[in-house]
Design a protein around this motif. Structure first.
Motif, short mmCIF file in Angstrom:
data_model
loop_
_atom_site.label_atom_id
_atom_site.label_comp_id
_atom_site.label_asym_id
_atom_site.label_seq_id
_atom_site.Cartn_x
_atom_site.Cartn_y
_atom_site.Cartn_z
N VAL A 99 0.86 -1.18 0.00
CA VAL A 99 0.00 0.00 0.00
C VAL A 99 0.90 1.23 0.00
O VAL A 99 1.76 1.38 0.87
N ALA A 100 0.71 2.10 -1.00
CA ALA A 100 1.50 3.32 -1.13
C ALA A 100 2.99 3.02 -1.08
O ALA A 100 3.77 3.75 -0.47
N GLY A 101 3.38 1.92 -1.74
CA GLY A 101 4.79 1.58 -1.85
C GLY A 101 5.37 0.82 -0.68
O GLY A 101 6.53 0.40 -0.73
N THR A 102 4.60 0.62 0.38
CA THR A 102 5.08 -0.07 1.57
C THR A 102 4.44 -1.43 1.68
O THR A 102 3.21 -1.56 1.58
N GLN A 103 5.23 -2.46 1.91
CA GLN A 103 4.68 -3.80 2.06
C GLN A 103 3.99 -3.91 3.41
O GLN A 103 4.58 -3.63 4.44
N GLN A 135 2.81 -6.52 8.22
CA GLN A 135 3.91 -5.59 8.43
C GLN A 135 3.37 -4.17 8.31
O GLN A 135 2.43 -3.92 7.58
N ASN A 136 4.01 -3.23 9.04
CA ASN A 136 3.69 -1.80 8.89
C ASN A 136 2.19 -1.52 9.05
O ASN A 136 1.59 -0.79 8.27
N LEU A 137 1.61 -2.12 10.09
CA LEU A 137 0.17 -1.99 10.29
C LEU A 137 -0.26 -0.54 10.54
O LEU A 137 -1.33 -0.12 10.12
N ASP A 138 0.57 0.22 11.24
CA ASP A 138 0.21 1.61 11.53
C ASP A 138 0.02 2.40 10.23
O ASP A 138 -0.93 3.17 10.09
N GLN A 139 0.93 2.20 9.28
CA GLN A 139 0.79 2.91 8.01
C GLN A 139 -0.45 2.44 7.27
O GLN A 139 -1.19 3.25 6.69
N ARG A 199 -3.27 1.35 8.48
CA ARG A 199 -4.47 1.92 9.09
C ARG A 199 -4.62 3.41 8.75
O ARG A 199 -5.74 3.92 8.67
N ARG A 200 -3.49 4.09 8.55
CA ARG A 200 -3.57 5.50 8.16
C ARG A 200 -3.99 5.65 6.70
O ARG A 200 -4.69 6.59 6.34
N GLU A 201 -3.54 4.73 5.86
CA GLU A 201 -3.73 4.89 4.41
C GLU A 201 -5.08 4.39 3.92
O GLU A 201 -5.58 4.86 2.91
N VAL A 202 -5.66 3.41 4.62
CA VAL A 202 -6.84 2.72 4.10
C VAL A 202 -8.01 2.81 5.08
O VAL A 202 -7.90 2.40 6.23
N GLY A 203 -9.13 3.38 4.61
CA GLY A 203 -10.36 3.42 5.39
C GLY A 203 -11.36 2.42 4.84
O GLY A 203 -11.33 2.08 3.65
N MET A 204 -12.25 1.95 5.71
CA MET A 204 -13.23 0.95 5.25
C MET A 204 -14.59 1.24 5.85
O MET A 204 -14.72 1.63 7.01
N LEU A 228 -13.60 8.80 6.59
CA LEU A 228 -12.89 9.91 5.93
C LEU A 228 -12.13 10.77 6.92
O LEU A 228 -11.12 11.39 6.57
N ALA A 229 -12.58 10.78 8.17
CA ALA A 229 -11.93 11.62 9.18
C ALA A 229 -10.49 11.21 9.45
O ALA A 229 -9.71 12.00 9.99
N MET A 230 -10.12 10.00 9.07
CA MET A 230 -8.76 9.53 9.29
C MET A 230 -7.84 9.91 8.13
O MET A 230 -6.68 9.50 8.09
N ASP A 231 -8.35 10.68 7.18
CA ASP A 231 -7.59 11.15 6.03
C ASP A 231 -6.94 10.02 5.24
O ASP A 231 -5.75 10.05 4.92
#
Length: 248
Positions: A64-68, A76-80, A82-87, A157-160
């Motif tokens: 996601v956004a270049g990060t595995q 891996q990289n769960l914090d990123q 959660r920031r990048e993907v809303g559901m 959407l509030a999580m940008d």
């Protein structure tokens, strides 16, 4: 061209002996709107839940956004992620004891560290965007199902996020409430939001999506521009499904 915002390679998911996804390869470009259609049990919702790791895949890779965010058999990289993907889900899952504004603000304060005042300003702005200016202080039991679903969209959407995932978000709504939710999704698509929507709303898929994907049996059977997939499908399985859906 920049790298796709979502890259999925040989994604697999099994529940015990049941293989639900059997090797999905998929790339989503930034700003692309993709609608996923197919019969019940085809793996559509599981695909979405694997993308944001609500379900842990059995194999494959997700970037996601270049990060595995999934590979070598582990998240891996769960914090990123959660920031990048809303559901947004079929069920609204709003807290009944919180107002619409408070429901949208809660994660902003707890996860993003925004002040309550800042979060509430953002929440009211987003509630206005989804057509609920006058319902900002109402509690969920005073809102229709369609209004609750729009609060849920505002909350995501509030999580940008960079990407929004929608899992049959109109399927639990009475028919007269569906249009308001679809209108919000159309506005998001027009604004350039990257979206993957599992849907049975064929008119929405035809009108809004850049690409329509037909899934069956845990694989992508075919994909392409909606006019091609919906009006001139290449595969017999797609033709049979659409014949049943469009006739109903």
């Amino acid at each position: 061209m920049s790298d796709p915002i979502i890259q999925i390679g040989d994604l697999k998911k099994s529940f015990g002996e049941l293989d639900v996804l059997t090797g999905i390869d998929l790339e989503i470009e930034k700003g692309e709107v993709v609608c996923v259609i197919g019969p019940s049990g085809s793996g559509k919702s599981t695909l979405l839940r694997c993308i944001n790791l609500l379900e842990e895949p059995s194999g494959g890779t997700i970037r996601v956004a270049g990060t595995q965010v999934f590979g070598d058999g582990k998240p891996q990289n769960l914090d990123q992620l959660r920031r990048e993907v809303g559901m947004v889900f079929q069920q609204f899952n709003l807290f009944p004891h919180l107002s619409a504004t408070e429901n949208v603000s809660l994660a902003q304060v707890k996860v993003l560290g925004r002040s309550k005042a800042e979060a509430d300003r953002k929440s009211r702005e987003l509630l206005g965007r989804v057509g609920l200016d006058e319902k900002a202080d109402e509690y969920p039991d005073r809102l229709s199902g369609g209004q609750q679903q729009r609060v849920a969209i505002a909350r995501a959407l509030a999580m940008d996020p960079e990407v929004m995932l929608f899992d049959e978000v109109t399927s639990a709504l009475d028919p007269e409430l569906v249009q308001g939710v679809l209108d919000v999704m159309r506005e998001l698509a027009d604004s350039g939001m990257t979206m993957i929507s599992v849907t049975h709303e064929m008119g929405f898929a035809r009108e809004v999506s850049d690409r329509t994907i037909f899934m069956d049996g845990g694989v992508i059977v075919e994909q392409g521009p909606p006019a091609e997939v919906l009006d001139a499908p290449r595969h017999e399985r797609t033709r049979k499904f659409l014949g049943l859906v469009l006739a109903s």
